[in-house]
Design an enzyme around this catalytic site. Structure first.
Site, PDB file in Angstrom:
ATOM      1  N   ASN A  10       8.219  13.684  38.503  1.00  0.00           N
ATOM      2  CA  ASN A  10       9.503  13.790  37.813  1.00  0.00           C
ATOM      3  C   ASN A  10      10.114  15.133  38.208  1.00  0.00           C
ATOM      4  O   ASN A  10       9.637  16.177  37.777  1.00  0.00           O
ATOM      5  CB  ASN A  10       9.254  13.717  36.288  1.00  0.00           C
ATOM      6  CG  ASN A  10      10.507  13.984  35.493  1.00  0.00           C
ATOM      7  OD1 ASN A  10      11.612  14.000  36.029  1.00  0.00           O
ATOM      8  ND2 ASN A  10      10.346  14.198  34.192  1.00  0.00           N
ATOM      9  N   LYS A  12      13.031  16.264  37.474  1.00  0.00           N
ATOM     10  CA  LYS A  12      13.926  16.809  36.444  1.00  0.00           C
ATOM     11  C   LYS A  12      15.222  17.347  37.071  1.00  0.00           C
ATOM     12  O   LYS A  12      15.701  16.800  38.060  1.00  0.00           O
ATOM     13  CB  LYS A  12      13.197  17.886  35.634  1.00  0.00           C
ATOM     14  CG  LYS A  12      11.826  17.421  35.138  1.00  0.00           C
ATOM     15  CD  LYS A  12      11.212  18.339  34.119  1.00  0.00           C
ATOM     16  CE  LYS A  12       9.819  17.847  33.793  1.00  0.00           C
ATOM     17  NZ  LYS A  12       9.211  18.527  32.673  1.00  0.00           N
ATOM     18  N   HIS A  96      11.650   9.970  28.107  1.00  0.00           N
ATOM     19  CA  HIS A  96      10.933  11.234  28.326  1.00  0.00           C
ATOM     20  C   HIS A  96      11.159  12.144  27.113  1.00  0.00           C
ATOM     21  O   HIS A  96      12.235  12.145  26.519  1.00  0.00           O
ATOM     22  CB  HIS A  96      11.447  11.898  29.610  1.00  0.00           C
ATOM     23  CG  HIS A  96      10.598  13.054  30.036  1.00  0.00           C
ATOM     24  ND1 HIS A  96      10.747  14.306  29.481  1.00  0.00           N
ATOM     25  CD2 HIS A  96       9.585  13.158  30.934  1.00  0.00           C
ATOM     26  CE1 HIS A  96       9.856  15.127  30.032  1.00  0.00           C
ATOM     27  NE2 HIS A  96       9.139  14.444  30.917  1.00  0.00           N
ATOM     28  N   GLU A  98      11.845  15.141  26.843  1.00  0.00           N
ATOM     29  CA  GLU A  98      13.033  16.022  26.939  1.00  0.00           C
ATOM     30  C   GLU A  98      14.299  15.246  26.576  1.00  0.00           C
ATOM     31  O   GLU A  98      15.234  15.805  26.010  1.00  0.00           O
ATOM     32  CB  GLU A  98      13.117  16.634  28.350  1.00  0.00           C
ATOM     33  CG  GLU A  98      12.044  17.699  28.556  1.00  0.00           C
ATOM     34  CD  GLU A  98      11.574  17.878  29.990  1.00  0.00           C
ATOM     35  OE1 GLU A  98      12.242  17.405  30.928  1.00  0.00           O
ATOM     36  OE2 GLU A  98      10.501  18.481  30.176  1.00  0.00           O
ATOM     37  N   GLU A 168       2.379  11.143  27.250  1.00  0.00           N
ATOM     38  CA  GLU A 168       2.679  12.547  27.525  1.00  0.00           C
ATOM     39  C   GLU A 168       2.747  13.324  26.210  1.00  0.00           C
ATOM     40  O   GLU A 168       3.806  13.364  25.560  1.00  0.00           O
ATOM     41  CB  GLU A 168       4.031  12.663  28.235  1.00  0.00           C
ATOM     42  CG  GLU A 168       4.096  11.945  29.554  1.00  0.00           C
ATOM     43  CD  GLU A 168       5.114  12.599  30.483  1.00  0.00           C
ATOM     44  OE1 GLU A 168       4.692  13.062  31.549  1.00  0.00           O
ATOM     45  OE2 GLU A 168       6.293  12.674  30.126  1.00  0.00           O
ATOM     46  N   GLY A 174       4.860  20.938  30.562  1.00  0.00           N
ATOM     47  CA  GLY A 174       5.429  22.193  31.046  1.00  0.00           C
ATOM     48  C   GLY A 174       4.820  23.435  30.405  1.00  0.00           C
ATOM     49  O   GLY A 174       5.354  24.537  30.535  1.00  0.00           O
ATOM     50  N   SER A 214       1.116  18.833  32.231  1.00  0.00           N
ATOM     51  CA  SER A 214       0.440  19.908  32.968  1.00  0.00           C
ATOM     52  C   SER A 214      -0.665  19.403  33.906  1.00  0.00           C
ATOM     53  O   SER A 214      -1.740  20.004  34.009  1.00  0.00           O
ATOM     54  CB  SER A 214      -0.107  20.967  31.995  1.00  0.00           C
ATOM     55  OG  SER A 214       0.955  21.559  31.281  1.00  0.00           O
TER      56      SER A 214
HETATM   57  C1  PEP Z   1       6.783  15.760  32.640  1.00  0.00           C
HETATM   58  O1  PEP Z   1       7.859  16.331  32.610  1.00  0.00           O
HETATM   59  O2  PEP Z   1       6.749  14.537  32.520  1.00  0.00           O
HETATM   60  C2  PEP Z   1       5.575  16.560  32.793  1.00  0.00           C
HETATM   61  C3  PEP Z   1       4.436  15.976  32.583  1.00  0.00           C
HETATM   62  O3  PEP Z   1       5.744  17.882  33.141  1.00  0.00           O
HETATM   63  P1  PEP Z   1       4.582  18.923  33.572  1.00  0.00           P
HETATM   64  O4  PEP Z   1       3.706  18.227  34.565  1.00  0.00           O
HETATM   65  O5  PEP Z   1       5.330  20.079  34.173  1.00  0.00           O
HETATM   66  O6  PEP Z   1       3.848  19.279  32.323  1.00  0.00           O
END
Ligand code: PEP
Length: 254
Positions: A10, A12, A96, A98, A168, A174, A214
């Protein structure tokens, strides 16, 4: 049942069109021999046609990061499922955290978006996950149950056979703080049994449940050793082709 693992990136709101093409081209070259992992990248909308051309004929496929649930209309600034398929997307990330946090997406909107995606032949990557407070208050399963039930309200198993469920945990996105293997295993097992209860055992066995939060080259092997983990949704570590390739080339024997 054997499920083909999926490693999805992703991107973003990072990378201009030329930057996205450069990374996608490097990634496609580095992964050209891979046939046993579904590789997906989700660049910004404007980069989709450019990246589609760059990865054509390679193992890398394309996803979008969002869509609007209406087919078309006066919705300034929005994008439809048909526009995404025409731009080369095969998958679309929906719900997601976010989007839920900053753009106030509800489970009801997630449900409508999944309906729009399925109708247009786009494969949804449906994101769910608990916040830190929900976990601390032992509301993790309750939260996930509601997100799955409300987000998939009205669907039959056949309609969502290509859906990918992405667990997630919000507190792991993040932050550099991945969920530990025990937490991931417990939730993925729970989700598979929830799908069996709500839909069918065939669907529960065939659907891919990927982990996100992460993920990096240092933790992908142990995550992929977990029986019910069928891949990863990767944010930060997918932006660099070399780093992302290391994740895609995970090795569960290490
Ligand atoms: C994501 O945005 O779906 C995500 C898992 O981000 P990160 O890997 O940076 O934690």
């Amino acid at each position: 049942m054997k499920r083909m693992p999926m490693i999805a990136g992703n991107w973003k709101m990072f990378k201009t069109g030329p930057e996205a093409v450069k990374t996608a081209t490097q990634l496609a070259a580095a992964c050209k021999d891979i046939t046993d992992v579904q590789i997906m990248i989700a660049p910004a909308f404007v980069s989709l046609p450019l990246v589609a051309a760059a990865v054509k004929g390679t193992p890398v496929c394309l996803g979008a990061q969002n869509l609007h649930f209406e087919k078309q209309g006066a919705f300034t600034g929005e994008i439809s499922a048909d526009m995404l398929t025409a731009a080369g997307a095969e998958y679309v990330i929906i719900g997601h955290s976010e989007r839920r946090q900053y753009f106030f997406e509800t489970d009801d909107m997630v449900c409508k978006k999944i309906r729009a995606a399925v109708t247009a032949g786009l494969k949804p990557v449906m994101c769910i996950g608990e916040t830190e407070t929900q976990r601390d208050r032992e509301k993790t399963f309750l939260t996930l149950d509601k997100q799955v039930s409300d987000g998939l309200q009205g669907f039959g198993p056949e309609e969502i056979k290509d859906l990918v469920l992405a667990y997630e945990p919000v507190w792991a996105i993040g932050t550099g703080k991945s969920a530990d293997t025990g937490q991931v295993e417990e939730v993925h097992q729970y989700l598979r049994s929830l799908l069996e209860k709500r839909f069918s055992s065939d669907l529960a066995q065939s659907i891919r449940i990927v982990y996100g939060g992460s993920v990096k080259p240092e933790n992908i092997n142990e995550l992929m050793r977990i029986t019910d983990v069928d891949g990863a949704l990767v944010g930060g570590a997918s932006l660099d082709a070399d780093t992302f390739t290391k994740i895609i080339r995970f090795d569960t024997t290490l």
